[in-house]
Design an enzyme around this catalytic site. Sequence first.
Site, mmCIF file in Angstrom:
data_model
loop_
_atom_site.group_PDB
_atom_site.id
_atom_site.type_symbol
_atom_site.label_atom_id
_atom_site.label_comp_id
_atom_site.label_asym_id
_atom_site.label_seq_id
_atom_site.Cartn_x
_atom_site.Cartn_y
_atom_site.Cartn_z
ATOM 1 N N ASP A 82 1.182 -1.184 0.002
ATOM 2 C CA ASP A 82 -0.069 -0.102 0.008
ATOM 3 C C ASP A 82 0.949 1.299 -0.017
ATOM 4 O OD1 ASP A 82 -2.524 1.561 0.494
ATOM 5 O OD2 ASP A 82 -1.917 1.877 2.517
ATOM 6 N N LEU A 83 0.285 2.422 -0.300
ATOM 7 C CA LEU A 83 1.277 3.626 -0.357
ATOM 8 C C LEU A 83 1.164 4.492 0.739
ATOM 9 C CD1 LEU A 83 3.149 5.678 -2.029
ATOM 10 C CD2 LEU A 83 0.989 6.648 -2.985
ATOM 11 N N ASP A 84 0.076 4.863 1.172
ATOM 12 C CA ASP A 84 -0.274 6.012 2.169
ATOM 13 C C ASP A 84 -0.366 5.176 3.602
ATOM 14 O OD1 ASP A 84 -0.934 8.126 3.863
ATOM 15 O OD2 ASP A 84 -3.126 7.830 3.496
ATOM 16 N N THR B 143 1.344 10.096 3.545
ATOM 17 C CA THR B 143 0.726 11.096 3.023
ATOM 18 C C THR B 143 -0.686 11.629 3.749
ATOM 19 O OG1 THR B 143 -0.084 9.404 1.666
ATOM 20 C CG2 THR B 143 1.438 11.027 0.709
ATOM 21 N N LYS C 75 -8.839 7.246 5.794
ATOM 22 C CA LYS C 75 -7.634 6.405 5.359
ATOM 23 C C LYS C 75 -7.867 5.149 4.707
ATOM 24 C CE LYS C 75 -4.211 7.791 8.891
ATOM 25 N NZ LYS C 75 -3.391 7.609 9.881
ATOM 26 N N SER D 5 -2.492 0.959 -4.413
ATOM 27 C CA SER D 5 -3.057 1.957 -3.902
ATOM 28 C C SER D 5 -4.320 2.410 -4.513
ATOM 29 C CB SER D 5 -1.961 3.151 -3.755
ATOM 30 O OG SER D 5 -2.359 4.144 -3.430
ATOM 31 N N ALA D 6 -5.057 3.073 -3.438
ATOM 32 C CA ALA D 6 -6.333 3.662 -3.775
ATOM 33 C C ALA D 6 -6.065 5.040 -4.525
ATOM 34 C CB ALA D 6 -7.373 4.010 -2.637
ATOM 35 N N LYS E 60 -10.957 -0.960 -2.249
ATOM 36 C CA LYS E 60 -10.771 -1.923 -0.967
ATOM 37 C C LYS E 60 -11.831 -1.728 -0.146
ATOM 38 C CE LYS E 60 -5.919 -0.935 -1.265
ATOM 39 N NZ LYS E 60 -4.845 -0.317 -0.636
ATOM 40 N N GLU F 174 -0.263 -3.588 4.511
ATOM 41 C CA GLU F 174 -1.150 -2.465 4.594
ATOM 42 C C GLU F 174 -1.449 -1.941 5.763
ATOM 43 O OE1 GLU F 174 -4.029 -0.919 3.710
ATOM 44 O OE2 GLU F 174 -4.187 -1.411 1.309
ATOM 45 N N ASP F 175 -1.879 -0.571 5.862
ATOM 46 C CA ASP F 175 -2.287 0.151 6.993
ATOM 47 C C ASP F 175 -3.814 0.257 7.391
ATOM 48 O OD1 ASP F 175 -2.556 2.092 5.047
ATOM 49 O OD2 ASP F 175 -2.348 3.509 6.953
HETATM 50 P P1 B16 Z 1 -6.066 10.266 -3.999
HETATM 51 P P2 B16 Z 1 -3.705 4.139 -0.023
HETATM 52 C C1 B16 Z 1 -5.323 6.280 -0.294
HETATM 53 O O1 B16 Z 1 -3.987 5.939 -0.446
HETATM 54 C C2 B16 Z 1 -5.425 7.323 0.998
HETATM 55 O O2 B16 Z 1 -5.182 6.538 2.308
HETATM 56 C C3 B16 Z 1 -6.861 8.017 1.060
HETATM 57 O O3 B16 Z 1 -6.847 8.686 2.209
HETATM 58 C C4 B16 Z 1 -6.950 8.710 0.089
HETATM 59 O O4 B16 Z 1 -8.289 9.198 -0.111
HETATM 60 C C5 B16 Z 1 -7.003 7.526 -1.523
HETATM 61 O O5 B16 Z 1 -5.633 7.137 -1.427
HETATM 62 C C6 B16 Z 1 -7.054 8.333 -2.756
HETATM 63 O O6 B16 Z 1 -6.225 9.337 -2.763
HETATM 64 O O7 B16 Z 1 -7.014 11.448 -3.967
HETATM 65 O O8 B16 Z 1 -4.567 10.889 -4.204
HETATM 66 O O9 B16 Z 1 -6.510 9.622 -5.217
HETATM 67 O O10 B16 Z 1 -3.591 4.251 1.418
HETATM 68 O O11 B16 Z 1 -4.602 3.264 -0.772
HETATM 69 O O12 B16 Z 1 -2.173 4.407 -0.626
HETATM 70 MG MG MG Z 2 -3.027 3.100 3.322
#
Ligand code: B16
Ligand code: MG
Length: 217
Positions: free
Chosen positions: A9-11, A17, A45, A114-115, A145, A169-170
């Site tokens: 996962d990223l964030d 982030t 998140k 990542s999302a 997810k 994943e977090d």
């Molecule tokens: P964006 P992850 C997610 O990242 C974030 O945790 C979530 O807070 C955010 O809304 C989502 O990405 C979308 O991000 O606005 O940059 O498309 O944890 O799946 O890496």
């Molecule tokens: Mg995350």
Amino acid sequence: MKNKAFIFDLDGVIVDTAKYHYLAWRELANQLGFDFSHEQNELLKGVSRVRSLEILLDIGNVKLDQDEKEKYLHEKNEQYLKYIAKMDHSEILPGIDEVLHYLKRNQIPFALGSASKNARLILKTLNLLDLFDAIVDGNDVSTAKPDPEVFLIGADKLGVPAKECIVVEDAKAGIDAAARAGMTSIGIGDPDVLENADYNLINTNELTVDFVQKLIA
Ligand code: B16
Ligand code: MG
């Protein structure tokens, strides 16, 4: 150790982030006339951008039409990108750089799952993009997810069976997605929240090369 792969996962795993998402969402909330706390930010998140706005509007009890929603989504992202542009390599979470380079040296493939629609840009800013064998982000999936789609596409791109993939994943939704994909999961964060994870680590400091070696041995 043969044929194992990792999906990160990223964030909250590679970089924090969430703090920048928080600042940008709070600015939007303030603009709409209400406040938005750190605790409430936890609800966003791992959640998609569109769903995040819906949650925020529910918190503020604000109703918007579709055009206004599109406008604010765009504005929020522009604001978020200003924060992202100032990030550098030093913001990579502890231990991650070492583990990614260990996997690379040992030819163990790894993908991003990542999302975020900004994932490629963020990895590029951190100088990590070229390390990844595959990237799956918010632009590549139709379901968020805890749907397993993001991780199943990742496994497919890596050419590794789902049962050989280890997801880091977090977010609870991400751990549930990994379970539904038939993958092993490592939860980073509160073990009570991430109770469905196969392994629990309090933070990325515990995601050491030693831990990874034992896991895949
Ligand atoms: P964006 P992850 C997610 O990242 C974030 O945790 C979530 O807070 C955010 O809304 C989502 O990405 C979308 O991000 O606005 O940059 O498309 O944890 O799946 O890496
Ligand atoms: Mg995350």
